[in-house]
Structure formats: structure tokens, C-alpha cells
Design an enzyme around this catalytic site. Structure first.
Site, short mmCIF file in Angstrom:
data_model
loop_
_atom_site.label_atom_id
_atom_site.label_comp_id
_atom_site.label_asym_id
_atom_site.label_seq_id
_atom_site.Cartn_x
_atom_site.Cartn_y
_atom_site.Cartn_z
N HIS A 13 124.21 120.12 15.65
CA HIS A 13 125.69 120.21 15.64
C HIS A 13 126.22 119.01 16.41
O HIS A 13 126.13 118.95 17.63
CB HIS A 13 126.15 121.50 16.33
CG HIS A 13 127.64 121.68 16.33
ND1 HIS A 13 128.26 122.83 15.90
CD2 HIS A 13 128.66 120.86 16.71
CE1 HIS A 13 129.57 122.70 16.02
NE2 HIS A 13 129.84 121.51 16.51
N LEU A 16 130.61 112.92 15.37
CA LEU A 16 130.52 111.45 15.51
C LEU A 16 131.87 110.77 15.33
O LEU A 16 131.99 109.58 15.56
CB LEU A 16 129.52 110.88 14.50
CG LEU A 16 128.05 111.15 14.78
CD1 LEU A 16 127.19 110.61 13.63
CD2 LEU A 16 127.61 110.52 16.10
N ARG A 17 132.88 111.55 14.86
CA ARG A 17 134.21 110.97 14.59
C ARG A 17 134.09 109.84 13.56
O ARG A 17 133.20 109.83 12.73
CB ARG A 17 134.90 110.48 15.87
CG ARG A 17 134.84 111.43 17.05
CD ARG A 17 135.46 112.77 16.78
NE ARG A 17 135.55 113.58 18.01
CZ ARG A 17 135.66 114.89 18.03
NH1 ARG A 17 135.70 115.59 16.90
NH2 ARG A 17 135.76 115.55 19.17
N ASN A 41 134.95 117.70 10.64
CA ASN A 41 136.38 117.86 11.01
C ASN A 41 137.04 116.53 11.38
O ASN A 41 137.56 116.36 12.47
CB ASN A 41 136.55 118.90 12.13
CG ASN A 41 135.81 118.53 13.41
OD1 ASN A 41 134.81 117.83 13.37
ND2 ASN A 41 136.30 119.01 14.54
N HIS A 136 132.03 128.35 13.05
CA HIS A 136 132.66 128.33 14.36
C HIS A 136 133.11 129.76 14.59
O HIS A 136 134.11 130.20 14.02
CB HIS A 136 133.84 127.35 14.39
CG HIS A 136 134.48 127.28 15.74
ND1 HIS A 136 134.47 126.15 16.51
CD2 HIS A 136 135.13 128.22 16.46
CE1 HIS A 136 135.08 126.40 17.66
NE2 HIS A 136 135.51 127.64 17.65
N LEU A 219 135.64 123.95 23.18
CA LEU A 219 135.79 125.19 22.42
C LEU A 219 134.51 125.44 21.63
O LEU A 219 134.02 124.50 21.01
CB LEU A 219 136.98 125.11 21.46
CG LEU A 219 138.35 125.21 22.15
CD1 LEU A 219 139.46 124.93 21.14
CD2 LEU A 219 138.55 126.59 22.80
N HIS A 251 136.08 112.42 22.86
CA HIS A 251 137.51 112.10 22.77
C HIS A 251 137.75 111.00 23.80
O HIS A 251 137.22 111.09 24.92
CB HIS A 251 138.38 113.29 23.19
CG HIS A 251 138.38 114.44 22.22
ND1 HIS A 251 139.04 114.42 21.02
CD2 HIS A 251 137.79 115.65 22.30
CE1 HIS A 251 138.87 115.58 20.40
NE2 HIS A 251 138.11 116.35 21.15
N ALA A 263 139.85 119.58 23.25
CA ALA A 263 138.60 120.28 23.59
C ALA A 263 137.42 119.44 23.15
O ALA A 263 137.42 118.90 22.04
CB ALA A 263 138.58 121.62 22.86
ZN LIG Z 1 131.79 121.33 17.32
#
Ligand SMILES: [Zn+2]
Length: 345
Positions: A13, A16-17, A41, A136, A219, A251, A263
Site C-alpha cells: 500500500h 507515490l503521487r 487517488n 479503505h 487516516l 504531502h 492526512a
Molecule cells: Zn493510503
């Protein structure tokens, strides 16, 4: 000097953005990990097989020269996901799992699923072709306390889904509660759980005692101490239903250090050192390889890595950077709150 040799680990999990952050962080994962399940995401999310192929190409292009790293791609499940596209993605070998975010559960999840009925055709197809669903596991109803969201999700969503579609393989990602651990242990088949590095180390006090500490906010949020202890017992038990998913989630600092901070905890830099420390504390260094390198591949139907890595325990603490500088800005690296002596070579 104490050393430990393991099969090269995988991260089940990982965030990497994209763009400059991707370029700045990918090397921290590819240094130690052979493969990782890549979270979809982004903005906009990775919804189709074509999106996933393009994202995979960007990840491979950002890899430091000489590093070998296989991104295992996931699709972001929506109420409009096309079962045929999912099946094609699986057959082509590109897609390893599909990710369910209840709408609003975490970073960039507003396009997630509100009504699971609408996603049933995709889930049924996944069950048929043996493609795992990563969840999630938190409800997002505002009435439910943030510390109870995982337990309520298990009771009101996950258990119903598993009864409705027992053939579907489900990974409960980043388990944070004793309830989650017990639920996975009580299942006979088709359910496993990933556990992050940081949830083995911090409880909720880390976020709130002595001032608000945004770099410990993630989160699902860290829970009480009894939950942390349950996670540690499960991770170090050797039970193949539990494996590492770091949920390393970079982030840049201004997005964490503000009135409504994001988060996510960035652990890719020192995860293996943190884990060796935790497993040694639990007298379970002999179980570390199962957690980081064997149980995950077995669950996803892949072979463990042939290559090995060595961890060495130093006399002096290892000097990890406190920030990772990227073209997009600095990202604070997870501080476990104690010195780390193990180093992954
Ligand atoms: Zn995650």
C-alpha cells in the site's frame, strides 16, 4: 555487529503521487522495495486501465537510474466503473487490485463509492476472475466518531459485503484497531489485512499530547494504545493474513502545517529500520521476513522476490534525513520518537 538477511520486501500500500512529488519520493521506495501496490487517488483519480497504464509509465520514467521497481497498479472504484475494462486490465497483467474508497474517507476520495449496490456488477466480475478488492475500511457518516469508523465499517459494510459475495478476495488495508485484527483472524478465507509501519509505533497521543502534531496525523487516524498493541501482536505473529502496507503518503509541509492539514505520514525513508526495531522489541526478528516479504506476495498470488537485502544493526543511531526535499517542496519524514539503529543496506 548484528545482521539480518531477508528476501527483498514489497510494499502492499503506497502513495507515490504524481509530478514533482513522485520524482522526489520514488527513490525512497525503490531503494528497498521490489514492488508496491500503488494507490490510485490522484487528482483526477486512476479510474480506467488506460489511466493506470499512463500512470505506470510516469512512475517508471521517474525511477532513479539503475533501480528496479515494479509498480503494481490499482484502479479507483467508482459507481461507474466498467467491469469489462477491469477484466481487460487484469488479463493484460497491468491491474493487481481495485481500490474501494468510501466517498470522503481520505485524501482525494470524494469521487469514491456512496452506494455499494451500484458497484456490485464490478465486484461480482472481480470475484469471478479472482481480482482482489483493497478497501479503505472506514465509514464516512458524520454521526460516527472518527475513532469508531473502522469498527462500524466492519459491522455495517464489510461483513455484509463478504456475506453477499464470499468469493471476493478482500484486503482490509491499514488496519488500525483490535476489532479489525479480530475480524480478520475470525475469517476462514478471502480476507487479509495490511498494517502500516507508523501504526505499530504511534498511538493517538502522538497527535494530540503537548500540542497538535500534524506530521502524525493520518487516516485511518491512530487509535488508543490497546489497539496499537493488537496490531503489533498480529504483525509479529507470522500469521500470513497480515503483511506490510506502509501507506507512506507524502504531502509537502505547507499542506500538513496549516489550519486544515492533510492526512498522511511519509515513512518510505526509514520503514525497514523502524520495522526491524519493532520486531526486535517484540523478540520476533525471525518473523520480519514473513511480514515484509512473504505473506503479501502469497496473498496476491505472486512469487516472493529472489533478491535479498541485508539489515545491519549499528552501534550509533542511523542518521536519517528529517525532510525529503522535492521540486514541489519539503516533505517531513516520519520521526518514530526514538533512535533507529538498524539500517537496510
Ligand atoms: Zn493510503
Amino acid at each position: 555487529m548484528k545482521t539480518l538477511t531477508l528476501r527483498r520486501p514489497d510494499d502492499w500500500h503506497l502513495h507515490l503521487r504524481d509530478g514533482a512529488v513522485l520524482e522526489g519520493v520514488i527513490g525512497d521506495s525503490s531503494r528497498h522495495f521490489a514492488r508496491a501496490i500503488i494507490m490510485p487517488n490522484l487528482v483526477p483519480p486512476v479510474v480506467t486501465t488506460a489511466d493506470a497504464r499512463a500512470y505506470r509509465d510516469r512512475i517508471l520514467a521517474a525511477l532513479p537510474a539503475g533501480d528496479r521497481f515494479e509498480p503494481l497498479m490499482t484502479l479507483y472504484l467508482t459507481e461507474h466503473t466498467d467491469p469489462r475494462d477491469v477484466e481487460e486490465g487484469r488479463k493484460s497483467g497491468l491491474i493487481t487490485a481495485v481500490k474501494l474508497y468510501p466517498a470522503g474517507a481520505t485524501t482525494n476520495s470524494h469521487g469514491g463509492v456512496r452506494d455499494l449496490d451500484k458497484a456490485m456488477p464490478v465486484l461480482e466480475r472481480m470475484a469471478k476472475i479472482g481480482l482482489p478488492l483493497c478497501v479503505h475500511g472506514e465509514v464516512t457518516t458524520p454521526e460516527v466518531d472518527i475513532f469508531d469508523r473502522e469498527a462500524v465499517f466492519i459491522e455495517t459494510v464489510l461483513d455484509l459485503l463478504r456475506r453477499r459475495l464470499p468469493e471476493l478476495k478482500i484486503t482490509m488495508e491499514h488496519v488500525t484497531t483490535a476489532d479489525g485484527i479480530d475480524y480478520i483472524k475470525s475469517s476462514k478465507s478471502n480476507l487479509a489485512g495490511s498494517i502500516t509501519t507508523h501504526h505499530l509505533i504511534i498511538n493517538r497521543n502522538a497527535i494530540l499530547v503537548g500540542g497538535i502534531r500534524p506530521h502524525y496525523y493520518c487516516l485511518p487516524v491512530a487509535k488508543r494504545e490497546n489497539h496499537r498493541l493488537a496490531l503489533r501482536a498480529a504483525a509479529t505473529s507470522g500469521d500470513s493474513r497480515f503483511f506490510l502496507g506502509t501507506d507512506s503518503a507524502p504531502h509537502v509541509d505547507p499542506l500538513k502545517e496549516c489550519a486544515c492539514g492533510c492526512a498522511g505520514i511519509y515513512t518510505s525513508v526509514n520503514t525497514m529500520s523502524c520495522l526491524a526495531h519493532v520486531f526486535e522489541q517484540e523478540n520476533a526478528l525471525d518473523k520480519l521476513e514473513a511480514f515484509t516479504s512473504l505473506s503479501g506476495p502469497a496473498w496476491y498470488g505472486l512469487k516472493p522476490n529472489e533478491e535479498m537485502i541485508t539489515l545491519e544493526k549499528r552501534d550509533q543511531p542511523v542518521d536519517f534525513p528529517s525532510k525529503r526535499d522535492t521540486e514541489a517542496g519539503a516533505i517531513t519524514v516520519f520521526d518514530p520518537g526514538f533512535p533507529l539503529y538498524w539500517e537496510a543496506l
